[in-house]
Design a protein around this motif. Structure first.
Motif, PDB file in Angstrom:
ATOM      1  N   GLU A   1      50.397  38.652  42.749  1.00 58.09           N
ATOM      2  CA  GLU A   1      51.512  39.598  42.570  1.00 58.09           C
ATOM      3  C   GLU A   1      51.054  41.013  42.879  1.00 58.09           C
ATOM      4  O   GLU A   1      51.741  41.781  43.552  1.00 58.09           O
ATOM      5  CB  GLU A   1      52.025  39.533  41.129  1.00 58.09           C
ATOM      6  CG  GLU A   1      52.825  38.271  40.834  1.00 58.09           C
ATOM      7  CD  GLU A   1      53.321  38.260  39.398  1.00 58.09           C
ATOM      8  OE1 GLU A   1      53.575  39.349  38.846  1.00 58.09           O
ATOM      9  OE2 GLU A   1      53.442  37.170  38.836  1.00 58.09           O
ATOM     10  N   LEU A   2      49.866  41.345  42.363  1.00 58.70           N
ATOM     11  CA  LEU A   2      49.318  42.683  42.601  1.00 58.70           C
ATOM     12  C   LEU A   2      49.081  42.908  44.092  1.00 58.70           C
ATOM     13  O   LEU A   2      49.435  43.966  44.642  1.00 58.70           O
ATOM     14  CB  LEU A   2      48.002  42.830  41.830  1.00 58.70           C
ATOM     15  CG  LEU A   2      47.267  44.159  41.961  1.00 58.70           C
ATOM     16  CD1 LEU A   2      48.109  45.284  41.374  1.00 58.70           C
ATOM     17  CD2 LEU A   2      45.927  44.096  41.253  1.00 58.70           C
ATOM     18  N   ALA A   3      48.506  41.891  44.761  1.00 60.01           N
ATOM     19  CA  ALA A   3      48.226  42.015  46.194  1.00 60.01           C
ATOM     20  C   ALA A   3      49.529  42.142  46.990  1.00 60.01           C
ATOM     21  O   ALA A   3      49.614  42.923  47.944  1.00 60.01           O
ATOM     22  CB  ALA A   3      47.429  40.808  46.673  1.00 60.01           C
ATOM     23  N   THR A   4      50.537  41.367  46.588  1.00 60.06           N
ATOM     24  CA  THR A   4      51.833  41.449  47.279  1.00 60.06           C
ATOM     25  C   THR A   4      52.433  42.841  47.120  1.00 60.06           C
ATOM     26  O   THR A   4      52.925  43.438  48.095  1.00 60.06           O
ATOM     27  CB  THR A   4      52.806  40.395  46.708  1.00 60.06           C
ATOM     28  OG1 THR A   4      52.188  39.118  46.794  1.00 60.06           O
ATOM     29  CG2 THR A   4      54.104  40.369  47.486  1.00 60.06           C
TER      30      THR A   4
ATOM     31  N   ARG B   1      37.389  43.532  44.084  1.00 57.85           N
ATOM     32  CA  ARG B   1      36.615  44.250  45.105  1.00 57.85           C
ATOM     33  C   ARG B   1      37.411  44.344  46.401  1.00 57.85           C
ATOM     34  O   ARG B   1      37.399  45.377  47.079  1.00 57.85           O
ATOM     35  CB  ARG B   1      35.275  43.534  45.358  1.00 57.85           C
ATOM     36  CG  ARG B   1      34.253  43.752  44.246  1.00 57.85           C
ATOM     37  CD  ARG B   1      32.841  43.464  44.749  1.00 57.85           C
ATOM     38  NE  ARG B   1      32.711  42.128  45.276  1.00 57.85           N
ATOM     39  CZ  ARG B   1      32.473  41.052  44.541  1.00 57.85           C
ATOM     40  NH1 ARG B   1      32.322  41.167  43.256  1.00 57.85           N
ATOM     41  NH2 ARG B   1      32.381  39.866  45.106  1.00 57.85           N
ATOM     42  N   THR B   2      38.102  43.255  46.744  1.00 60.52           N
ATOM     43  CA  THR B   2      38.943  43.265  47.949  1.00 60.52           C
ATOM     44  C   THR B   2      40.012  44.351  47.832  1.00 60.52           C
ATOM     45  O   THR B   2      40.271  45.101  48.784  1.00 60.52           O
ATOM     46  CB  THR B   2      39.632  41.890  48.114  1.00 60.52           C
ATOM     47  OG1 THR B   2      38.635  40.893  48.090  1.00 60.52           O
ATOM     48  CG2 THR B   2      40.405  41.815  49.414  1.00 60.52           C
TER      49      THR B   2
ATOM     50  N   ILE C   1      42.191  49.731  49.124  1.00 60.25           N
ATOM     51  CA  ILE C   1      42.629  51.064  48.671  1.00 60.25           C
ATOM     52  C   ILE C   1      41.819  52.146  49.376  1.00 60.25           C
ATOM     53  O   ILE C   1      42.350  53.162  49.815  1.00 60.25           O
ATOM     54  CB  ILE C   1      42.498  51.172  47.137  1.00 60.25           C
ATOM     55  CG1 ILE C   1      43.547  50.301  46.457  1.00 60.25           C
ATOM     56  CG2 ILE C   1      42.647  52.617  46.675  1.00 60.25           C
ATOM     57  CD1 ILE C   1      43.373  50.146  44.970  1.00 60.25           C
ATOM     58  N   ARG C   2      40.512  51.892  49.493  1.00 62.57           N
ATOM     59  CA  ARG C   2      39.657  52.888  50.169  1.00 62.57           C
ATOM     60  C   ARG C   2      40.052  53.027  51.634  1.00 62.57           C
ATOM     61  O   ARG C   2      40.040  54.112  52.194  1.00 62.57           O
ATOM     62  CB  ARG C   2      38.190  52.470  50.058  1.00 62.57           C
ATOM     63  CG  ARG C   2      37.628  52.768  48.676  1.00 62.57           C
ATOM     64  CD  ARG C   2      36.151  52.499  48.610  1.00 62.57           C
ATOM     65  NE  ARG C   2      35.674  52.808  47.270  1.00 62.57           N
ATOM     66  CZ  ARG C   2      34.746  52.140  46.644  1.00 62.57           C
ATOM     67  NH1 ARG C   2      34.153  51.141  47.231  1.00 62.57           N
ATOM     68  NH2 ARG C   2      34.368  52.489  45.431  1.00 62.57           N
TER      69      ARG C   2
ATOM     70  N   ARG D   1      31.460  36.980  39.373  1.00 57.88           N
ATOM     71  CA  ARG D   1      31.554  37.270  40.808  1.00 57.88           C
ATOM     72  C   ARG D   1      32.885  36.769  41.370  1.00 57.88           C
ATOM     73  O   ARG D   1      33.542  37.443  42.145  1.00 57.88           O
ATOM     74  CB  ARG D   1      30.392  36.592  41.528  1.00 57.88           C
ATOM     75  CG  ARG D   1      30.234  37.003  42.974  1.00 57.88           C
ATOM     76  CD  ARG D   1      28.960  36.399  43.541  1.00 57.88           C
ATOM     77  NE  ARG D   1      28.867  36.680  44.947  1.00 57.88           N
ATOM     78  CZ  ARG D   1      28.511  37.825  45.467  1.00 57.88           C
ATOM     79  NH1 ARG D   1      28.204  38.820  44.666  1.00 57.88           N
ATOM     80  NH2 ARG D   1      28.463  38.011  46.769  1.00 57.88           N
ATOM     81  N   ARG D   2      33.256  35.559  40.909  1.00 63.69           N
ATOM     82  CA  ARG D   2      34.510  34.973  41.385  1.00 63.69           C
ATOM     83  C   ARG D   2      35.713  35.765  40.885  1.00 63.69           C
ATOM     84  O   ARG D   2      36.678  35.984  41.608  1.00 63.69           O
ATOM     85  CB  ARG D   2      34.592  33.522  40.908  1.00 63.69           C
ATOM     86  CG  ARG D   2      35.795  32.786  41.414  1.00 63.69           C
ATOM     87  CD  ARG D   2      35.760  31.347  40.933  1.00 63.69           C
ATOM     88  NE  ARG D   2      37.067  30.727  41.064  1.00 63.69           N
ATOM     89  CZ  ARG D   2      37.586  30.290  42.173  1.00 63.69           C
ATOM     90  NH1 ARG D   2      36.898  30.404  43.280  1.00 63.69           N
ATOM     91  NH2 ARG D   2      38.786  29.738  42.212  1.00 63.69           N
TER      92      ARG D   2
END
Lengths: 107, 320
Positions: free
Chosen positions: B189-192, B161-162, B167-168, B154-155
Motif C-alpha cells: 500500500e505504501l509503495a503504491t 531500504r528500497t 525517495i532519494r 534484513r528481509r
C-alpha cells in the motif's frame, strides 16, 4: 526560379511584418494563418520558400513540414517564438524529434 | 557479555543441581538407615542375638552402595561389609543409628559409611552434564537466534531500504524513481501510494515545463512584434503612427498576459479574491465563441446554443 514565398503564422501582425520585408526584397508573398490553408497554398502555388510557424491552428507546423518534405524539395524556414522546436522537451531536447524536424526543414 | 551471562547461569544451575542431589542423598541415606534399623531390630528380636547376620549386612552394603558396619553395645565391630574393621573397636564419627530393643536395651549401633556412592557420583556427573548442555545449548540457541534475527531484519528492512532509495532518487530530481512492488500488505500500500505520488510529481513537472514554455512563447510573440515594428519603422517600411498603434496593441496584450499570470499565481496560492457582479452569460458565450472562431478549422462552424433564456447571472465578471 519562383519568387513566391509563403508566410504561415497564426499571428497576423507577424505575417504582415514578414511580408513587408519580403516584398521590399522583391518577393511575392502568400499568407496563411492556419495549417490547412498553408498546405493548400503550398501545393497549389508551389512557392520557392515557406516561412512556417510551429504552433498553428488546424495542422501543426511540424506536420506541414514533414508532409511537404515528402512531396517536394521546397525550402522551409521555421519561424517560431519557442525556445526549442521540440514540444516534448521544452528545455534541452535530447530526443530525435527536433533533429528530425530540422532535417525535414532543410536546416 | 552474553556468553558470560550464559556461563554464570549454567554454573549456578550446576551448583543448584548438585545441592539438590546432596539433599536427595541425605534423605535417601536416612531412609536406608531407617529401613536397615527396622530390619536389624527385627532380626535381633527373632534370634535375640546377631548370630549369622553377616550375610544380610553385606547384602545391605551391596544394595545401598555404602559401607555398613554393625557394632555391639560396646562398639566392637560385629560385621563390616568390607571386612576391614571386623572384631575391632569402632570409634569413627560416621552417620549412625543406635539399635534399641523393644524392651529398651541397647543391642548395637548401625554405621553408614561416608563417601559418595556410585549413584551419587553418577548424579553429580549428571549435574555437570546439565550445566554443560545448558551452557552450550544456550550458546547454540543464541547464535541461531542472532543469525535468524539478522536474516529476518534484513528481509523486513529490505522494502524500507528500497523506499528510502526511491525517495532519494526523487529528491535528486529523478522523478521516474518508481518502486517495483513485490511485497503484499502494508508495504505494498505504501509503495503504491509512493508510486502514485511520484507519477503525480512527474506529471506536475512535465506540465510545469510545458506551461513555462507556452508562457514564454505567448510573451515572446508580442515582444517580437514590438521589436519588429520598431525596426520596420526605422527602416521606413511602416509609418511611425502605424508602428505605434501595433506596438500599443502588443503592449496591451502583454499587460493582459502578465495580469493573467498574476491571477493564476494568486489562484494557485489560494489567495485569489473574486468580485461578484451581475453579467450576461449569453454575451459572454458569444464573446468566447468569437475569440475561438479564427482558430477553428476551415469547414467547421462555431456557434453557441441554449443561452438565450439567460438574462443575467452572478459571477466574478472579469474571470468569466
Amino acid at each position: 526560379m519562383s519568387r513566391k514565398v509563403l508566410v504561415v503564422d497564426d499571428d497576423r501582425k507577424t505575417v504582415a511584418l514578414v511580408k513587408l520585408y519580403l516584398e521590399r526584397e522583391g518577393f511575392s508573398v502568400l499568407q496563411a494563418y492556419d495549417g490547412i490553408t498553408a498546405l493548400e497554398l503550398a501545393r497549389r502555388e508551389k512557392p520557392a520558400v515557406i516561412v512556417l510557424d510551429l504552433m498553428l491552428p488546424g495542422l501543426e507546423g511540424e506536420t506541414i513540414c514533414s508532409t511537404l518534405r515528402s512531396e517536394s524539395d521546397v525550402a522551409i524556414l521555421m519561424l517560431t517564438a519557442r525556445a526549442t522546436l521540440c514540444r516534448v522537451c521544452p528545455g534541452d531536447c535530447p530526443c530525435a524529434r527536433e533533429r528530425c524536424l530540422l532535417r525535414n526543414a532543410g536546416s | 557479555m552474553i556468553v558470560l551471562a550464559l556461563g554464570s547461569v549454567a554454573f549456578y544451575v550446576m551448583q543448584g543441581a548438585e545441592q539438590e542431589i546432596e539433599v536427595y542423598d541425605d534423605l535417601t541415606e536416612q531412609l536406608y538407615l531407617t529401613r536397615m534399623e527396622h530390619w536389624l531390630l527385627g532380626y535381633y528380636t527373632r534370634g535375640n542375638s546377631w548370630e549369622n547376620v553377616r550375610a544380610s549386612v553385606e547384602e545391605m552394603g551391596v544394595l545401598s552402595g555404602r559401607r555398613i558396619i554393625l557394632t555391639d553395645p560396646e562398639d566392637s565391630v560385629i560385621v563390616d561389609s568390607r571386612y576391614e574393621f571386623t572384631g575391632t573397636l569402632f570409634e569413627k564419627e560416621w552417620p549412625h543409628r543406635i539399635l534399641m530393643s523393644y524392651s529398651g536395651d541397647r543391642v548395637g549401633t548401625l554405621y553408614f559409611g561416608p563417601g559418595p556412592t556410585v549413584a551419587t557420583a553418577y548424579k553429580r556427573e549428571l549435574a555437570r552434564s546439565i550445566g554443560f548442555f545448558l551452557f552450550w545449548g544456550s550458546l547454540t540457541a543464541l547464535a541461531a537466534a542472532l543469525v535468524l534475527t539478522a536474516l529476518l531484519a534484513r528481509r523486513l528492512t529490505a522494502p524500507m531500504r528500497t523506499l528510502v532509495q526511491a525517495i532519494r532518487r526523487i529528491g535528486a530530481g529523478n522523478l521516474s524513481g518508481y518502486i517495483d512492488i513485490r511485497e503484499r500488505g502494508e508495504f505494498a500500500e505504501l509503495a503504491t501510494a509512493f508510486n502514485t505520488m511520484a507519477h503525480a510529481l512527474a506529471q506536475a513537472a512535465a506540465f510545469r515545463k510545458n506551461f513555462v514554455a507556452d508562457i514564454a512563447h505567448e510573451l515572446r510573440t508580442p515582444l517580437s512584434n514590438i521589436q519588429g515594428y520598431i525596426e520596420a519603422a526605422e527602416d521606413g517600411l511602416v509609418s511611425p503612427g502605424e508602428a505605434v498603434a501595433t506596438i500599443k496593441d502588443d503592449a496591451l496584450l502583454l499587460h493582459r498576459l502578465v495580469e493573467d499570470l498574476q491571477e493564476l499565481a494568486l489562484a494557485d496560492s489560494g489567495t485569489l479574491t473574486m468580485a461578484y457582479r451581475l453579467c450576461n452569460p449569453a454575451a459572454l458565450a458569444e464573446k468566447a465563441v468569437a475569440s475561438m472562431r479564427p482558430a477553428a478549422r476551415r469547414g467547421y462552424r462555431l456557434y453557441r446554443q441554449g443561452w438565450r433564456t439567460w438574462d443575467s447571472t452572478g459571477g466574478a465578471g472579469a474571470h468569466l
